[in-house]
Design a protein around this motif. Structure first.
Motif: not given
Length: 807
Positions: A182-183, A204, A206-207, A212
């Motif tokens: 997740e962003f 992080n 987004p997938e 990821s």
């Protein structure tokens, strides 16, 4: 007797507490109701802590291993940026110190298993350091900056079954945060005294297509805390770190994941400064130089009938216990450079609901260019027109590969893990020790020698430019280690757990010392031995919140060869048998947590280093140049008989009200090592000591958190104090350091809302060594007959401001 009394009291008190409350049974899901209760109470009392010491995620309070955990809050509150910051005793059982005065190579120990010199090509550590399950084979590079750590697990006592032969004292397992899919993330920046600044980014993404990605980057800088009077030089206790890591996690189907990570970092640093603490502590006659010869009462000094000590340069004043801000003499000092990089692939496949297959493949390398001129005039006598200040140079390169396969599973009443492991490494080192300065005729001044030498390079005519090295030693070593291990926990009834495990390891190592003091040498070394290490633990869930255990385990450190010796002198393995009892207890609805452990460890074959640096530029006649001047020689011998290590550890955490958490940790360690044949004295028995291990060490803290607004903003304050008894810093010296007490503190306004995007700002102020306590953490009296004690001091007070945005 004290240990026996404490252990008896521990056992009696624990079993009395256990009898007071009924036990809880396992629920239908397979999780104990005690664990469920922990989850339910997390918001009211102390949170449960998850660890992976048994190769699976377990609740710390129900894991029958003595473990100390450093979590992200502790890292933040104490401004811990790398492992050397734990040298203040934040974890009393964990001892971290520099090798010599160098920040580029660390000594790491637990429970009295603290090697003096593991900074070599052909020997192992006594405490293994791991990052995400990957063992780091050398001391060099251990002080690199930490990338977004989720926790540091300090596993106390032999961990030979699941972690291997290099964990006879314990293991330090660094676990990093993984991609979320997740962003989000956070970025921070800070400034402080001594010109320090920091910057970090943890992002992080987004997938995408089941992948990821997480990106980490950091920079950390601090100017020298001891200035060098020589223009253009860096000074001492400086560091500048930059690094980055990218992690990608692929989950194409349910139950399978493949996590790939690559990291690269560079750590530039200088050693801590060595100061002359006293002069002529033995009250010898002070001689004078006549015609270049040291004399007393008109006769040349000697070691028997006319003993005297060289005079002190007028430029040097012994410092006693005062830390210098500027060195008394300027010397060349440039940063050492550690370059580390690595790639890992971690695969997990849940082939059935109760069976998971794992593979950890890793390749790593470290290159260290060492520049250590920390001694200056504190470790070399003054003599007219003679060289001084030993510039210790080294180029080390190491590369390693490891592969581990694991199967982790469960059957009714049985949890198990089994695996295979392979590790190989190649290490090569060149070392030189030119003198960087030369005194003038009366010691009132000095000149800087040339780093570049033309003509023939000899022991008395060499420089620190790489082409001008007079190579004191050139060594290399290759190691291969193969292992098979298994461990199973059987729970015949819900509250009783029997764990049995074992590991067989085959170690092969060969190497060569090809040059000593500029002369080609034929010395080689070969080691080829196997070893089985068992472990048995009996654990009893006496109540829902009282868990008791008794444990027997063994561990060992493989034999090796000392590349600082003149002949690549070999030594055998050392072995440890450990007997431990412990209790992990929560009280008052999880508002009080008390963990206790008492242990006995018997170690045979203790690897003991006998260290010597030749600091006299002349032979006994006072005229002839000494061909071994500045040469660092060291021989290692195995102590006969049994070294006895006895200890008690306690961890108390209390949350008396919702906004306050307090903690206290204590470690008592008593060690006796039998007299050991000293190779430097023809094998005569010599009393030796264990380094950097205080008999008593303690750490305490208070955290205060209080909401200051309805939108989630909080005020957080933290203070901690860390105490240590005096310690030995050389195995063959009875000299001890100062006792120490260091206070750290921080205050933060956290989770300040920043608009509608959900971003939150945290601003904080921090200080390490808040009271500016000064103490000597490393001290030697080896030069007392020619000069005096020298020592290294802890860092001074540092402080700063930091801002972090989470999004």
């Amino acid at each position: 007797m004290r240990i026996k009394a404490v252990s008896l009291c521990l056992s009696t008190c624990v079993f009395a507490l256990a009898a007071a409350t009924p036990a809880f049974a396992e629920d239908a899901s397979g999780a104990s109701s005690a664990a469920v209760a922990d989850d339910a109470a997390a918001g009211e009392g102390l949170n449960q802590i998850v660890v992976t010491a048994t190769k699976r995620e377990t609740n710390l309070q129900k894991t029958p291993i003595a473990i100390s955990v450093v979590d992200p809050t502790m890292l933040k509150d104490r401004h811990i940026q790398s492992l050397i910051d734990l040298a203040d005793g934040s974890v009393p059982t964990l001892r971290v110190a520099t090798f010599e005065a160098r920040q580029s190579a660390l000594t790491v120990g637990i429970r009295g298993i603290v090697p003096f010199d593991q900074n070599q090509t052909a020997r192992d550590t006594g405490v293994g350091v791991y990052i995400d399950g990957v063992y780091l084979g050398r001391s060099q590079g251990l002080n690199a900056a930490l990338f977004d750590v989720d926790r540091i697990e300090v596993l106390e006592g032999p961990q030979g079954t699941l972690f291997g032969r290099n964990t006879e004292g314990g293991a330090v397992s660094i676990v990093t945060k993984q991609p979320t899919g997740e962003f989000g993330g956070r970025m921070s920046a800070g400034v402080g005294n001594y010109g320090s600044y920091t910057g970090q980014l943890h992002l992080n993404l987004p997938e995408v297509y089941n992948v990821s990605v997480k990106v980490d980057g950091l920079m950390q800088h601090q100017d020298a805390t001891v200035k060098d009077p020589l223009a253009g030089q860096t000074g001492w206790n400086y560091h500048n770190d930059v690094g980055g890591r990218i992690t990608a996690k692929w989950e194409p189907i349910k139950g399978f994941s493949a996590t790939f990570a690559y990291d690269k970092a560079k750590d530039e640093n200088t050693p801590n400064f060595s100061q002359l603490i006293n002069y002529n502590p033995l009250n010898e006659n002070v001689g004078t130089y006549t015609g270049g010869i040291l004399t007393y009462n008109g006769s040349a000094c000697n070691k028997t009938t006319n003993v005297c000590i060289a005079p002190l340069s007028p430029l040097i004043t012994p410092t006693g216990g005062k830390r210098l801000k500027t060195a008394q003499v300027g010397v060349p000092q440039q940063p050492s450079v550690d370059a580390t990089s690595g790639f890992s692939a971690n695969l997990k496949w849940e082939v059935a609901p109760s069976i998971e297959l794992r593979s950890i493949t890793a390749w790593r390398q470290v290159t260290t260019d060492q520049w250590d001129n920390s001694g200056g005039p504190a470790r070399t006598i003054y003599a007219p027109n003679t060289p001084f200040s030993r510039y210790s140079l080294s180029h080390l390169s190491q590369r390693q590969f490891s592969q581990e396969f694991q199967v982790v599973g469960s059957l009714p009443h049985l949890d198990y893990v089994a695996g295979l492991y392979y590790f190989t490494e190649y290490a090569h080192e060149l070392a030189a020790t030119p003198a960087s300065n030369t005194w003038n005729a009366d010691g009132t001044g000095y000149s800087i020698n040339s780093e570049l030498v033309t003509g023939t390079i000899t022991s008395s005519n060499n420089g620190w430019d790489r082409d001008s090295w007079f190579v004191q030693r050139d060594s290399n070593a290759t190691a291969h280690s193969y292992a098979a291990f298994a461990q199973a926990t059987w729970s015949p009834i819900d509250v009783l757990h029997l764990t049995v495990g074992g590991r067989y390891t085959k170690d092969k190592r060969h190497g060569a010392l090809t040059m000593v003091s500029g002369v080609d040498t034929p010395w080689t070394f070969t080691y080829n031995k196997g070893r089985f290490d068992p472990m048995v633990t009996l654990a009893w869930d006496a109540t829902q919140d009282v868990n008791l255990y008794a444990k027997y385990a063994t561990g060992y450190r493989a034999g090796g060869a000392n590349d600082r010796s003149a002949t690549f002198l070999a030594f055998g393995p050392e072995k440890v048998k450990s007997y431990e009892v412990g209790a992990k207890m929560d009280f008052l609805d999880h508002h009080v947590r008390l963990n206790l452990a008492g242990y006995i460890m018997d170690r045979t074959g203790t690897q003991t280093d006998f260290d010597n640096v030749d600091t006299n530029p002349y032979l006994p006649d006072g005229v002839t140049p000494n061909p071994t001047f500045n040469l660092h020689t060291e021989n290692t011998a195995n102590a006969p008989g049994t070294s006895k290590i006895r200890g008690v550890e306690a961890q108390l955490t209390v949350r008396p009200v919702d906004n306050v958490t307090m903690g206290l940790s204590y470690a008592y360690t008593h060690i006796t090592v039998p007299a050991t044949p000293n190779p430097n004295l023809g094998g005569a028995l010599y009393q030796v000591y264990t380094v950097y291990t205080p008999e008593n060490a303690a750490s305490g803290y208070i955290d205060y958190d209080v909401p200051v607004s309805a939108n989630g903003m909080t005020l957080r304050a933290h203070i901690d104090g860390n105490y240590s008894d005096p310690v030995y810093s050389f195995q063959n010296e009875s000299t001890r350091t100062d006792k120490s007490f260091v206070v750290n503190g921080s205050i933060a306004l956290a989770d300040i809302p920043m608009g509608e995007g959900g971003q939150k700002l945290t601003v904080s102020a921090w200080s390490r060594n808040l009271l500016n306590t000064t103490y000597i953490y490393r001290r030697s009296a080896a030069n007392d007959k020619v000069l005096g004690d020298y020592g290294n001091f802890n860092p001074p007070r540092t402080f700063g401001l930091e801002a972090q945005v989470a999004f």
